[in-house]
Design an enzyme around this catalytic site. Structure first.
Site, mmCIF file in Angstrom:
data_model
loop_
_atom_site.group_PDB
_atom_site.id
_atom_site.type_symbol
_atom_site.label_atom_id
_atom_site.label_comp_id
_atom_site.label_asym_id
_atom_site.label_seq_id
_atom_site.Cartn_x
_atom_site.Cartn_y
_atom_site.Cartn_z
ATOM 1 C CD GLN A 89 35.159 35.226 43.135
ATOM 2 O OE1 GLN A 89 34.991 34.711 44.234
ATOM 3 N NE2 GLN A 89 35.084 36.529 42.959
ATOM 4 C CG HIS B 174 40.649 42.406 46.185
ATOM 5 N ND1 HIS B 174 39.290 42.305 46.256
ATOM 6 C CD2 HIS B 174 40.946 42.573 44.878
ATOM 7 C CE1 HIS B 174 38.783 42.427 45.036
ATOM 8 N NE2 HIS B 174 39.770 42.585 44.175
ATOM 9 C CB SER C 120 42.550 39.217 42.418
ATOM 10 O OG SER C 120 42.385 40.462 43.034
ATOM 11 C CB CYS D 127 25.622 50.460 36.109
ATOM 12 S SG CYS D 127 24.679 51.937 35.782
ATOM 13 C CB THR E 155 58.036 51.539 39.942
ATOM 14 O OG1 THR E 155 58.898 52.346 39.155
ATOM 15 C CG2 THR E 155 58.687 51.222 41.272
ATOM 16 C CG ASN F 81 32.265 37.036 39.205
ATOM 17 O OD1 ASN F 81 32.293 36.338 38.195
ATOM 18 N ND2 ASN F 81 31.767 38.257 39.205
ATOM 19 N N GLY G 271 43.179 41.100 39.337
ATOM 20 C CA GLY G 271 42.593 40.148 38.392
ATOM 21 C C GLY G 271 42.228 40.791 37.062
HETATM 22 C C1 LIG Z 1 36.240 35.981 38.512
HETATM 23 C C2 LIG Z 1 36.849 37.333 38.646
HETATM 24 N N1 LIG Z 1 37.742 37.742 37.735
HETATM 25 C C3 LIG Z 1 38.347 38.935 37.809
HETATM 26 C C4 LIG Z 1 38.064 39.813 38.841
HETATM 27 C C5 LIG Z 1 38.755 41.134 38.892
HETATM 28 O O1 LIG Z 1 39.715 41.150 39.911
HETATM 29 P P1 LIG Z 1 40.223 42.538 40.499
HETATM 30 O O2 LIG Z 1 39.134 43.062 41.380
HETATM 31 O O3 LIG Z 1 41.445 42.180 41.276
HETATM 32 O O4 LIG Z 1 40.517 43.423 39.356
HETATM 33 C C6 LIG Z 1 37.129 39.448 39.814
HETATM 34 C C7 LIG Z 1 36.795 40.362 40.900
HETATM 35 O O5 LIG Z 1 35.814 40.251 41.575
HETATM 36 C C8 LIG Z 1 36.511 38.165 39.719
HETATM 37 O O6 LIG Z 1 35.630 37.754 40.620
#
Ligand SMILES: Cc1ncc(COP(=O)(O)O)c(C=O)c1O
Length: 367
Positions: free
Chosen positions: A169, A191, A189, A309, A227, A141, A58
């Site tokens: 999300q 994961h 994304s 942070c 790649t 998120n 993402g």
């Molecule tokens: C709303 C949102 N955008 C972008 C990202 C970034 O995705 P990635 O962890 O695959 O870089 C996240 C990851 O938590 C997210 O919640």
């Protein structure tokens, strides 16, 4: 990661011996796996396979859309401003701050209302001929609160203003029809749905163009060199629809009702508005979110605080602050994500642990 996704990813690693850009049999086999994964993803999302650019996730997708578009329009003196919201993921906020500064765009950041929802009219009112781009998320998120993405895309489309929707999300958590949404750029994304980490994609609408930002061999139709992560793409495709997140909502709601029953002073964010079903963000007054997180970690719970942070200092959640939440309360916040594997007994255990920790910390403070 579901076992079937892990196995498919490992199998693809073994099978994709060649480089998908190579002409020999091994390269062709890797290309076939990559193409199949792209077709599968396109089919699931309701878009053309050619619109999918595989990325490392993402963050990279957001970076690609923002840099790729702003670099392209930077020479157009008429385009001066970019609009976003104050609750975006750092991969949008920080990237916009960087490129707007480098390329001399004015960055207009719209705050959500107190309920955590950005009012579409607050953005639409600001759209004009000088707007180079609008960037916003579909679901937040931290709070899980759903944002009016479709309304913004439709308003931008009628004014011919390109729009990036960060849908990281929403994938797997709420209905998503990208053909209907018709945004110029959509970030996803793997994961977040039980796919491998380090893979995702940017969906680029036909007719929308970007300048490539990662240069080299011209992979992904010249839009992202390097790649390709074949096994990652295969794992991503296998993860689609694998986990049924629709079950999370009842456990999440049960957790919140039990939490409020035993800790009535807790504030749960977003209960009155639409949220994705797996997220719960709340504040426990008088407690430090980081301390709660560490205590829960010791007890085996993996939860997040909304803080980030910054310059070595813990900053409370920028999302809660943008919603107008008092800084002290924002520092007391925790974010819990539920998966289909969780049941009410897990929610009970978490509430029990929160109660025990609060009692312990109060005792230690002599309260
Ligand atoms: C709303 C949102 N955008 C972008 C990202 C970034 O995705 P990635 O962890 O695959 O870089 C996240 C990851 O938590 C997210 O919640």
């Amino acid at each position: 990661m579901p076992e079937s996704v892990a196995l498919a990813t490992i199998e693809a690693s073994r099978k994709s011996l060649g480089n998908p850009s190579s002409m020999h049999w091994a390269g062709r086999e890797a290309r076939r796996l990559l193409d199949d994964a792209r077709d599968c993803l396109a089919d699931f999302l309701g878009v053309e396979p050619g619109s999918i650019v595989f990325t490392s996730g993402g963050s990279e997708s957001n970076n690609l859309a923002i840099a790729g578009h702003l670099l392209r329009v930077a020479k157009n003196a008429q385009k001066q401003k970019v609009i976003t919201t104050a609750i975006e993921h750092p991969s949008v906020l920080k990237t916009l701050e960087f490129w707007c500064d480098q390329l001399d765009f004015d960055l207009l950041t719209i705050s959500p209302r107190e309920n955590g929802v950005v009012d579409a009219s607050d953005i639409i009112r600001k759209l004009d001929d000088a707007t180079a781009m609008v960037c916003m998320m579909w679901a937040n998120n931290e709070t899980g609160i759903i944002q009016p993405a479709a309304e913004i895309v439709s308003a931008c489309r009628t004014r011919n203003i390109p729009v990036l929707i960060d849908a990281v999300q929403v994938l797997g958590k709420a209905p998503m029809d990208l053909a209907k949404l018709d945004a110029d750029f959509v970030s996803l994304s793997a994961h977040k749905i039980g796919g491998p980490k380090g893979v995702g994609c940017l969906v680029v609408r036909r007719g929308s163009t970007l300048l490539p930002w990662l240069l080299g061999g011209g992979q992904e139709r010249g839009r992202r060199s390097g790649t390709e992560n074949v096994a990652g793409a295969v794992g991503f495709a296998h993860a689609l629809g694998c986990k049924d997140f629709s079950q999370c909502v009842s456990v999440r709601d049960y957790f919140e009702s039990e939490l409020l029953k035993y800790m009535p002073d807790v504030t749960v964010y977003g209960q009155a508005v639409q949220r994705v079903g797996n997220t719960s963000m709340f504040a426990v007054p008088g407690m430090d979110g980081e301390t709660l997180l560490m205590q829960l970690d010791l007890a085996g719970f993996a939860v997040a605080s909304g803080s980030a942070c910054s310059s070595g200092k813990r900053e409370p959640s920028h999302v809660l602050q943008a919603m107008g939440v008092d800084v002290r309360l924002a520092r007391s916040s925790l974010r819990v994500s539920f998966g289909p594997e969780h049941q009410n007994v897990d929610a009970d255990a978490l509430v029990r642990e929160l109660l025990r920790i609060r009692m312990l910390l109060r005792k230690m403070a002599g309260l």
